[in-house]
Design a protein around this motif. Structure first.
Motif, PDB file in Angstrom:
ATOM      1  N   LEU A  17      -5.203   9.327  -4.298  1.00  9.89           N
ATOM      2  CA  LEU A  17      -5.454   8.703  -2.967  1.00  9.89           C
ATOM      3  C   LEU A  17      -5.650   9.748  -1.839  1.00  9.89           C
ATOM      4  O   LEU A  17      -4.737  10.587  -1.685  1.00  9.89           O
ATOM      5  CB  LEU A  17      -4.296   7.692  -2.743  1.00  9.89           C
ATOM      6  CG  LEU A  17      -4.108   6.981  -1.456  1.00  9.89           C
ATOM      7  CD1 LEU A  17      -5.278   5.930  -1.379  1.00  9.89           C
ATOM      8  CD2 LEU A  17      -2.721   6.440  -1.150  1.00  9.89           C
ATOM      9  N   HIS A  55     -14.868   6.972  -4.725  1.00 15.04           N
ATOM     10  CA  HIS A  55     -14.490   5.791  -5.382  1.00 15.04           C
ATOM     11  C   HIS A  55     -14.896   5.986  -6.631  1.00 15.04           C
ATOM     12  O   HIS A  55     -14.308   5.228  -7.710  1.00 15.04           O
ATOM     13  CB  HIS A  55     -15.033   4.496  -4.426  1.00 15.04           C
ATOM     14  CG  HIS A  55     -14.339   4.147  -3.345  1.00 15.04           C
ATOM     15  ND1 HIS A  55     -14.543   3.111  -2.706  1.00 15.04           N
ATOM     16  CD2 HIS A  55     -13.213   4.778  -2.837  1.00 15.04           C
ATOM     17  CE1 HIS A  55     -14.048   2.986  -1.518  1.00 15.04           C
ATOM     18  NE2 HIS A  55     -13.017   3.704  -1.570  1.00 15.04           N
ATOM     19  N   GLN A  60      -8.759   6.487  -4.943  1.00 13.12           N
ATOM     20  CA  GLN A  60      -8.643   5.537  -3.879  1.00 13.12           C
ATOM     21  C   GLN A  60      -8.914   6.197  -2.339  1.00 13.12           C
ATOM     22  O   GLN A  60      -8.451   7.119  -2.472  1.00 13.12           O
ATOM     23  CB  GLN A  60      -7.333   4.812  -4.079  1.00 13.12           C
ATOM     24  CG  GLN A  60      -7.533   3.856  -5.492  1.00 13.12           C
ATOM     25  CD  GLN A  60      -6.092   3.044  -5.589  1.00 13.12           C
ATOM     26  OE1 GLN A  60      -6.041   1.980  -4.417  1.00 13.12           O
ATOM     27  NE2 GLN A  60      -5.229   3.110  -6.202  1.00 13.12           N
ATOM     28  N   ILE A  81     -13.369   0.101   1.311  1.00 14.29           N
ATOM     29  CA  ILE A  81     -12.054   0.243   1.398  1.00 14.29           C
ATOM     30  C   ILE A  81     -11.067  -0.709   1.585  1.00 14.29           C
ATOM     31  O   ILE A  81     -11.137  -1.368   2.099  1.00 14.29           O
ATOM     32  CB  ILE A  81     -11.770   1.365   2.402  1.00 14.29           C
ATOM     33  CG1 ILE A  81     -12.575   2.513   2.489  1.00 14.29           C
ATOM     34  CG2 ILE A  81     -10.418   1.877   2.506  1.00 14.29           C
ATOM     35  CD1 ILE A  81     -12.956   3.576   3.664  1.00 14.29           C
ATOM     36  N   HIS A  83      -7.635  -0.610   1.563  1.00 15.55           N
ATOM     37  CA  HIS A  83      -6.322  -0.428   2.315  1.00 15.55           C
ATOM     38  C   HIS A  83      -6.567   0.166   3.543  1.00 15.55           C
ATOM     39  O   HIS A  83      -7.026   1.296   3.637  1.00 15.55           O
ATOM     40  CB  HIS A  83      -5.410   0.671   1.398  1.00 15.55           C
ATOM     41  CG  HIS A  83      -5.338  -0.064   0.098  1.00 15.55           C
ATOM     42  ND1 HIS A  83      -4.615  -0.868  -0.344  1.00 15.55           N
ATOM     43  CD2 HIS A  83      -5.914   0.597  -1.160  1.00 15.55           C
ATOM     44  CE1 HIS A  83      -4.529  -1.039  -1.717  1.00 15.55           C
ATOM     45  NE2 HIS A  83      -5.353   0.074  -2.198  1.00 15.55           N
ATOM     46  N   LEU A 102       1.112   1.184  -4.284  1.00 13.83           N
ATOM     47  CA  LEU A 102       0.405   1.688  -5.367  1.00 13.83           C
ATOM     48  C   LEU A 102       0.826   2.359  -6.261  1.00 13.83           C
ATOM     49  O   LEU A 102       0.059   2.523  -7.205  1.00 13.83           O
ATOM     50  CB  LEU A 102      -0.935   2.447  -4.537  1.00 13.83           C
ATOM     51  CG  LEU A 102      -1.594   1.796  -3.451  1.00 13.83           C
ATOM     52  CD1 LEU A 102      -2.794   2.776  -2.814  1.00 13.83           C
ATOM     53  CD2 LEU A 102      -2.412   0.581  -4.111  1.00 13.83           C
ATOM     54  N   ALA A 181     -12.421   1.644  -5.237  1.00  9.16           N
ATOM     55  CA  ALA A 181     -11.503   1.988  -6.061  1.00  9.16           C
ATOM     56  C   ALA A 181     -10.597   0.841  -6.230  1.00  9.16           C
ATOM     57  O   ALA A 181     -10.152   0.258  -5.617  1.00  9.16           O
ATOM     58  CB  ALA A 181     -10.737   3.440  -5.562  1.00  9.16           C
ATOM     59  N   THR A 182     -10.082   0.966  -7.495  1.00  8.61           N
ATOM     60  CA  THR A 182      -9.006  -0.269  -8.077  1.00  8.61           C
ATOM     61  C   THR A 182      -7.535   0.465  -8.201  1.00  8.61           C
ATOM     62  O   THR A 182      -7.552   1.612  -8.561  1.00  8.61           O
ATOM     63  CB  THR A 182      -9.510  -1.162  -9.161  1.00  8.61           C
ATOM     64  OG1 THR A 182      -9.578  -0.213 -10.358  1.00  8.61           O
ATOM     65  CG2 THR A 182     -10.709  -1.745  -8.831  1.00  8.61           C
ATOM     66  N   SER A 183      -6.631  -0.439  -8.072  1.00 13.44           N
ATOM     67  CA  SER A 183      -5.328   0.332  -8.521  1.00 13.44           C
ATOM     68  C   SER A 183      -5.237   0.485  -9.807  1.00 13.44           C
ATOM     69  O   SER A 183      -5.572  -0.332 -10.439  1.00 13.44           O
ATOM     70  CB  SER A 183      -4.138  -0.645  -7.890  1.00 13.44           C
ATOM     71  OG  SER A 183      -4.265  -0.672  -6.680  1.00 13.44           O
TER      72      SER A 183
END
Length: 184
Positions: A17, A55, A60, A81, A83, A102, A181-183
């Protein structure tokens, strides 16, 4: 303390991240006002592409700004984005909460900022960076000082360093789409 060589690369390899301050980091720090009172900010397109590359590599990105700016929200939406923290006056605790939310340990988070309100989160992130035109205390705090100024390629420079350390491509296919980006 500026990091070099193996220690710098080792920390960059762990990044999952990247958290970015906005004004002075993702922008040149200037705020442009119209006669009607509208505020405008200048973003550098190559920094945006650096975020897109992160990404696509599964890293993230989050934005954290002390300003309550709809412009930042719009830019974040454009770059997908997920967050975004506006009007953030407690960046260190916000970073700690994001880490928990996260499920990404602080040691796997990179933080990039340019001014005194970025010092606290920079001290707890796994690696920190700043643009070359950051204020003196941040230049002393950062693990890495970019060659570029804020809003003029510093974010892209740091993004490419992360990608290179992780041996991830910093290129796109001819036909591509921006992805968020995904968790994980």
């Amino acid at each position: 303390m500026t990091l070099f060589g193996e220690e710098l690369e080792s920390r960059l390899k762990e990044v999952r991240l990247l958290v970015l301050d906005v004004d002075g980091t993702l922008t040149d720090g200037g705020m442009y006002y119209s006669a009607e009172g509208d505020v405008l900010k200048r973003f550098y397109v190559q920094d945006g592409m650096g975020i897109t590359l992160l990404h696509r590599a599964g890293i993230q990105v989050a934005l954290m700004t002390s300003e309550n700016s709809p412009i930042v929200k719009t830019r974040a939406q454009k770059l997908k984005i997920a967050h975004v923290f506006l009007n953030c006056k407690t960046k260190k605790s916000t970073l700690e909460n994001l880490s928990r939310t996260l499920d990404i340990p602080l040691r796997q988070i990179a933080y990039m900022g340019d001014d005194v309100n970025d010092e606290a989160p920079m001290t707890i992130a796994g690696i920190s960076a700043c643009p070359s035109d950051a204020v003196p205390i941040i230049l002393e705090t950062a693990d890495y000082i970019c060659k570029h100024h804020g809003g003029h390629g510093a974010v892209r420079e740091f993004a490419e360093m992360i990608l290179a350390a992780q041996e991830k491509l910093n290129r796109l296919p001819e036909v591509w789409e921006e992805v968020a980006a995904t968790s994980k």
